[in-house]
Scaffold this motif. Structure first.
Motif, short mmCIF file in Angstrom:
data_model
loop_
_atom_site.label_atom_id
_atom_site.label_comp_id
_atom_site.label_asym_id
_atom_site.label_seq_id
_atom_site.Cartn_x
_atom_site.Cartn_y
_atom_site.Cartn_z
N ASP A 82 0.83 -1.21 0.00
CA ASP A 82 0.00 0.00 0.00
C ASP A 82 0.87 1.25 0.00
O ASP A 82 0.57 2.23 -0.71
CB ASP A 82 -0.93 0.01 1.21
N ALA A 83 1.93 1.24 0.79
CA ALA A 83 2.82 2.40 0.84
C ALA A 83 3.47 2.65 -0.52
O ALA A 83 3.58 3.81 -0.96
CB ALA A 83 3.89 2.18 1.91
N ALA A 84 3.88 1.59 -1.21
CA ALA A 84 4.49 1.76 -2.53
C ALA A 84 3.49 2.35 -3.52
O ALA A 84 3.85 3.22 -4.34
CB ALA A 84 5.00 0.41 -3.04
N ARG A 85 2.25 1.89 -3.46
CA ARG A 85 1.24 2.42 -4.38
C ARG A 85 1.00 3.91 -4.12
O ARG A 85 0.90 4.71 -5.05
CB ARG A 85 -0.07 1.64 -4.21
N HIS A 86 0.93 4.29 -2.85
CA HIS A 86 0.74 5.71 -2.51
C HIS A 86 1.93 6.55 -2.97
O HIS A 86 1.75 7.66 -3.50
CB HIS A 86 0.52 5.86 -1.01
N LEU A 87 3.12 6.04 -2.77
CA LEU A 87 4.31 6.76 -3.24
C LEU A 87 4.27 6.95 -4.75
O LEU A 87 4.62 8.01 -5.28
CB LEU A 87 5.57 6.01 -2.82
N HIS A 88 3.86 5.91 -5.45
CA HIS A 88 3.76 5.96 -6.92
C HIS A 88 2.74 7.02 -7.35
O HIS A 88 3.02 7.88 -8.19
CB HIS A 88 3.38 4.59 -7.45
N GLU A 89 1.57 6.96 -6.77
CA GLU A 89 0.50 7.87 -7.18
C GLU A 89 0.79 9.32 -6.83
O GLU A 89 0.50 10.24 -7.61
CB GLU A 89 -0.82 7.43 -6.55
N LEU A 90 1.38 9.55 -5.68
CA LEU A 90 1.60 10.92 -5.21
C LEU A 90 2.83 11.58 -5.81
O LEU A 90 3.02 12.79 -5.65
CB LEU A 90 1.69 10.93 -3.67
N THR A 91 3.68 10.80 -6.48
CA THR A 91 4.89 11.38 -7.10
C THR A 91 4.89 11.24 -8.61
O THR A 91 5.88 11.59 -9.26
CB THR A 91 6.16 10.71 -6.53
#
Length: 513
Positions: free
Chosen positions: A183-192
């Motif tokens: 989940d953290a990786a997906r959020h990092l991907h989407e937010l950057t």
């Protein structure tokens, strides 16, 4: 799902086949099932097998460069791995602005010491308490990055372990591992996604590729990271998912999640062919991996001898077969040579000898799984729990015994047969050679023919009486060994006349006397 199912396949050998149908047809899929491979990709009428292969030096590309004035975010930055690579980015890549996050931030053990050390090396360090699995919290953190030092790189090292066999997983145990990693990786991907990043580095694990038994939740989360890196590459975004092997310890300080493994689990990893990485080795592999074009490079040390030993025993994970010379896999449905060998060893031996062979095999396998040099500490009536078994070692014992005997053993093997003695009896029962009864029937056919000839001899009364008496003795002995019902029958035989016995034989075998 692929990462999770690879573990299901590891824990239940021979029961799971993963096929990426790609451009294949239904006929191609059925053909692939007959190939005896646990994982295949179908493309243009051919089936490709996943194998790791060493990257040659001439395959290297230009290394990633970090913008000196940019900010590098490291999730899990106050943990052992995060701290190790924070120092490395400052000293080897010239990074000068670090944003280190963890759930406790500045309150994490050793955080202040780490910041002081990095600042002494010339870096500006911000410690923040932020769970990257919380999308809103992560968005707020990224929004606070100063514009004069914009975010230019992400290094996602955060992760949690909660090992156990698939049957023991719950929604809560799965989420506890999935969220900080996937989940953290997906959020990092989407937010950057709209930022111009120099690097987007994910710390993955070989568990997702090799399907480590007992790590279905962790394997699933890391397989997600690997797929995310490939997806970002197709979108023209920077990404690399580093598939780490086993981390060791240096200078008394743990360098990663693997340092929590106890001696038995470290020994299990060693038997699996993985060797622990020192900090210096890990940093060197990090540098090398950033200079190759592959989006999902494996960064690990392997023991060639251990890989060969597994290959010879047919227990080497298929993804690792490209790293060792391996014998050809058996075709699906072919007779298992291990089963044939064990059966051959038992065939023709008296039961006590058979039991001793099976007992030694079981005890030796138990010793290997527990990391003992010999079987001296393996007591037949001591429970597996008392011997030190847990769910993971139980899976390994089942798999190793299955490979050694060729038997299809249940996943509940150790729980159904809770000590070495009961397990030995169960394995012996499954592997015991089937007695060939055809010679006995042939002997009876010959006896029938002889008795027929005797009946035609008018002067053979004395011989007939002698044969009848002998048959009374044989049948009485047979009945005595055949249980209570047979003993009742023996009483009738003892009171039967010679003529009645011959009539009985005539009824059973169709002869005429």
């Amino acid at each position: 799902m692929w990462g999770l199912l690879r573990v299901v396949a590891s824990e239940n050998p021979g029961r799971v086949v993963l096929i990426d149908t790609g451009t294949g047809t239904a006929h191609d899929t059925l053909s692939a099932l007959a190939a005896g491979e646990p994982e295949l990709l179908l493309h243009a009428g051919a089936a490709a097998r996943p194998r790791l292969a060493a990257i040659r030096p001439d395959q290297a590309a230009e290394a990633i460069r970090f913008t000196p004035e940019g900010t590098v975010l490291i999730t899990g930055g106050t943990g052992a791995l995060g701290a190790l690579f924070a120092r490395h980015l400052v000293t080897a890549y010239g990074v000068r602005h670090l944003l280190l996050t963890s759930r406790r931030g500045a309150q994490a053990p050793g955080a202040d010491t780490l910041r002081a050390e990095l600042e002494a090396l010339g870096a500006t360090v911000t410690l923040a308490a932020c769970d990257a699995a919380d999308r809103d919290a992560l968005a707020a953190l990224l929004a606070a990055v100063p514009t004069d030092h914009p975010l230019t790189a992400v290094v996602h090292t955060a992760g949690v372990l909660d090992d156990g066999i698939v049957q023991g997983l719950t929604r809560e145990r799965f989420a506890a591992v999935w969220q900080p990693k996937a989940d953290a990786a997906r959020h990092l991907h989407e937010l950057t996604a709209d930022l111009e990043l120099d690097a987007f580095v994910l710390f993955s694990s070989l568990a997702g590729q090799a399907g480590n038994a007992g790590q279905a939740n962790y394997a699933a989360a890391n397989a997600y990271l690997d797929a995310l890196a490939e997806q970002r590459r197709t979108q023209g975004l920077p990404a690399v998912s580093l598939v780490w092997g086993l981390w060791g310890e240096t200078s008394g300080e743990g360098t990663g999640l693997a340092t929590r493994l106890d001696a038995a689990n470290l020994a299990r990893a060693g038997r699996g062919g993985l060797l622990p990485l020192s900090a210096a080795e890990g940093l060197g592999l990090f540098d090398a991996a950033l200079a190759v074009p592959a989006p999902v490079p494996v960064v690990a040390r392997f023991d060639p001898a251990a890989l060969r030993a597994q290959a010879e025993a047919d227990t080497l994970p298929d993804r690792l077969r490209g790293l060792a010379r391996t014998p050809a896999r058996r075709a699906a449905g072919a007779q298992n040579s291990a089963e044939t060998g064990l059966t051959d060893r038992l065939t023709g031996l008296a039961r006590p000898e058979q039991e001793e062979i099976v007992r030694e095999l079981v005890r030796t396998t138990i010793a290997v799984v527990l990391g003992h040099a010999d079987t001296a500490r393996i007591e037949d009536d001591l429970s597996f729990k008392s011997l030190g078994f847990d769910s993971l070692t139980a899976v390994e014992l089942r798999n190793r015994l299955g490979a050694a005997t060729g038997l299809a053993l249940p996943s509940t093997l150790v729980f159904d047969h809770p000590n070495p003695r009961e397990l030995t009896e169960y394995v012996h029962k499954l592997a015991e050679p089937v007695v060939d009864r055809q010679p006995v029937l042939a002997d009876l056919d010959r006896l029938e023919a002889s008795l027929g000839s005797l009946a035609a001899d008018a002067g053979g009364d004395d011989l007939r009486r002698t044969v009848a008496a002998r048959m009374e003795e044989l049948l009485a002995g047979w009945a005595a060994a055949d249980g209570a019902a047979a003993r009742d029958g023996a009483a009738d035989i003892e009171s039967a006349s010679a003529t009645e016995l011959l009539d009985l034989i005539d009824q059973e075998f169709g002869g005429s006397f």
